[in-house]
Design a protein around this motif. Sequence first.
Motif, PDB file in Angstrom:
ATOM      1  N   VAL A 104      -0.213   2.578  -0.724  1.00 52.39           N
ATOM      2  CA  VAL A 104      -1.286   3.530  -0.472  1.00 52.39           C
ATOM      3  C   VAL A 104      -1.854   3.340   0.929  1.00 52.39           C
ATOM      4  N   ASP A 105      -1.885   2.072   1.414  1.00 51.36           N
ATOM      5  CA  ASP A 105      -2.450   1.785   2.731  1.00 51.36           C
ATOM      6  C   ASP A 105      -1.393   1.157   3.644  1.00 51.36           C
ATOM      7  N   ASP A 106      -1.720   1.042   4.917  1.00 51.46           N
ATOM      8  CA  ASP A 106      -0.775   0.510   5.904  1.00 51.46           C
ATOM      9  C   ASP A 106      -0.510  -0.979   5.726  1.00 51.46           C
ATOM     10  N   THR A 107      -1.449  -1.713   5.152  1.00 52.60           N
ATOM     11  CA  THR A 107      -1.281  -3.157   4.974  1.00 52.60           C
ATOM     12  C   THR A 107      -0.537  -3.501   3.680  1.00 52.60           C
ATOM     13  N   HIS A 108      -0.217  -2.517   2.887  1.00 49.95           N
ATOM     14  CA  HIS A 108       0.501  -2.683   1.607  1.00 49.95           C
ATOM     15  C   HIS A 108      -0.269  -3.536   0.599  1.00 49.95           C
ATOM     16  N   ASN A 109      -1.590  -3.576   0.729  1.00 49.98           N
ATOM     17  CA  ASN A 109      -2.404  -4.339  -0.222  1.00 49.98           C
ATOM     18  C   ASN A 109      -2.743  -3.539  -1.472  1.00 49.98           C
ATOM     19  N   ILE A 110      -2.620  -2.227  -1.403  1.00 45.65           N
ATOM     20  CA  ILE A 110      -2.870  -1.369  -2.564  1.00 45.65           C
ATOM     21  C   ILE A 110      -1.637  -0.495  -2.780  1.00 45.65           C
ATOM     22  N   LYS A 111      -1.134  -0.518  -4.006  1.00 43.51           N
ATOM     23  CA  LYS A 111       0.026   0.313  -4.356  1.00 43.51           C
ATOM     24  C   LYS A 111      -0.278   1.047  -5.649  1.00 43.51           C
ATOM     25  N   LEU A 153      -4.377  -9.545  -4.100  1.00 42.46           N
ATOM     26  CA  LEU A 153      -5.591 -10.330  -3.914  1.00 42.46           C
ATOM     27  C   LEU A 153      -5.391 -11.498  -2.956  1.00 42.46           C
ATOM     28  N   GLY A 154      -4.148 -11.726  -2.510  1.00 43.77           N
ATOM     29  CA  GLY A 154      -3.852 -12.865  -1.651  1.00 43.77           C
ATOM     30  C   GLY A 154      -3.594 -14.113  -2.461  1.00 43.77           C
ATOM     31  N   HIS A 155      -3.062 -15.149  -1.793  1.00 45.53           N
ATOM     32  CA  HIS A 155      -2.753 -16.428  -2.448  1.00 45.53           C
ATOM     33  C   HIS A 155      -1.855 -16.232  -3.664  1.00 45.53           C
ATOM     34  N   ASP A 156      -0.911 -15.292  -3.573  1.00 45.28           N
ATOM     35  CA  ASP A 156       0.089 -15.018  -4.609  1.00 45.28           C
ATOM     36  C   ASP A 156      -0.489 -14.407  -5.884  1.00 45.28           C
ATOM     37  N   PHE A 157      -1.697 -13.901  -5.841  1.00 50.56           N
ATOM     38  CA  PHE A 157      -2.290 -13.247  -7.008  1.00 50.56           C
ATOM     39  C   PHE A 157      -2.373 -11.744  -6.781  1.00 50.56           C
ATOM     40  N   THR A 158      -2.099 -10.982  -7.837  1.00 54.51           N
ATOM     41  CA  THR A 158      -2.282  -9.542  -7.823  1.00 54.51           C
ATOM     42  C   THR A 158      -3.051  -9.131  -9.077  1.00 54.51           C
ATOM     43  N   SER A 159      -3.725  -8.019  -9.002  1.00 56.96           N
ATOM     44  CA  SER A 159      -4.368  -7.451 -10.184  1.00 56.96           C
ATOM     45  C   SER A 159      -3.976  -5.991 -10.273  1.00 56.96           C
ATOM     46  N   GLU A 160      -4.116  -5.441 -11.452  1.00 61.91           N
ATOM     47  CA  GLU A 160      -3.786  -4.031 -11.620  1.00 61.91           C
ATOM     48  C   GLU A 160      -4.631  -3.409 -12.710  1.00 61.91           C
ATOM     49  N   ILE A 161      -4.785  -2.120 -12.618  1.00 63.63           N
ATOM     50  CA  ILE A 161      -5.434  -1.337 -13.650  1.00 63.63           C
ATOM     51  C   ILE A 161      -4.497  -0.181 -13.971  1.00 63.63           C
ATOM     52  N   GLY A 192      -5.002  -6.172 -15.590  1.00 64.82           N
ATOM     53  CA  GLY A 192      -4.140  -7.343 -15.598  1.00 64.82           C
ATOM     54  C   GLY A 192      -4.235  -8.168 -14.329  1.00 64.82           C
ATOM     55  N   ILE A 193      -3.896  -9.437 -14.478  1.00 63.81           N
ATOM     56  CA  ILE A 193      -3.794 -10.356 -13.334  1.00 63.81           C
ATOM     57  C   ILE A 193      -2.445 -11.067 -13.429  1.00 63.81           C
ATOM     58  N   ASP A 194      -1.729 -11.149 -12.310  1.00 63.62           N
ATOM     59  CA  ASP A 194      -0.414 -11.790 -12.249  1.00 63.62           C
ATOM     60  C   ASP A 194      -0.377 -12.825 -11.138  1.00 63.62           C
TER      61      ASP A 194
END
Length: 197
Positions: A104-111, A153-161, A192-194
Amino acid sequence: MTRLSITRFYMTKLALVTNVTFMCLVPHLSHAAESIIGGTVGYANYNASSAGLSNTQESGINYQYRSAITLNPSNRLYGAYSYNSDDMTQHEGLLVSYDRLFSVDDTHNIKWFIGASAGFSGNEIQLTDLDRSYQDSGSSYVYGGQVGFLFDLGHDFTSEIGFRYLKHNVTSSMEYNSSDLSVNDAEQIYFGIDFTF
């Protein structure tokens, strides 16, 4: 069939389905893939029906444990075990899911992602009338899809809704008020958190 034996049965199926999927479909990608473990919690709504009676809805908190691999930044494949219980029914499921991810963004932090799921579902129904108790369990195949947003979220963690819709096809063999009970579909909203390693 007790709750523990149902859980063991589905955990064995999950391990088998995930291993076969990974070995057969993506053997050449296993060295480049990242492994992920995580879980989700959400609200699930199950639609049930029976001949001669009005449709009913059962809802409750849904828990899911999953193990995944990211094939590349745009694709992921995962297997999951889910559990949901309320006063009248208990649902357990095993799913294999594939998601396609879009930045969604240029930094690829949101997909945002869209994908498909298929697997098995086990349902246990328990009803209590004035003078009798009804109990039955059954299993069926399920299929459907999911859509949502993934956040790095950084540090190898991601969250999703996300939102998931699953089509069920299970009919109870017991009769309640001379009608067979069946579970038709489920709608889930989850968070979720992964962790990637």
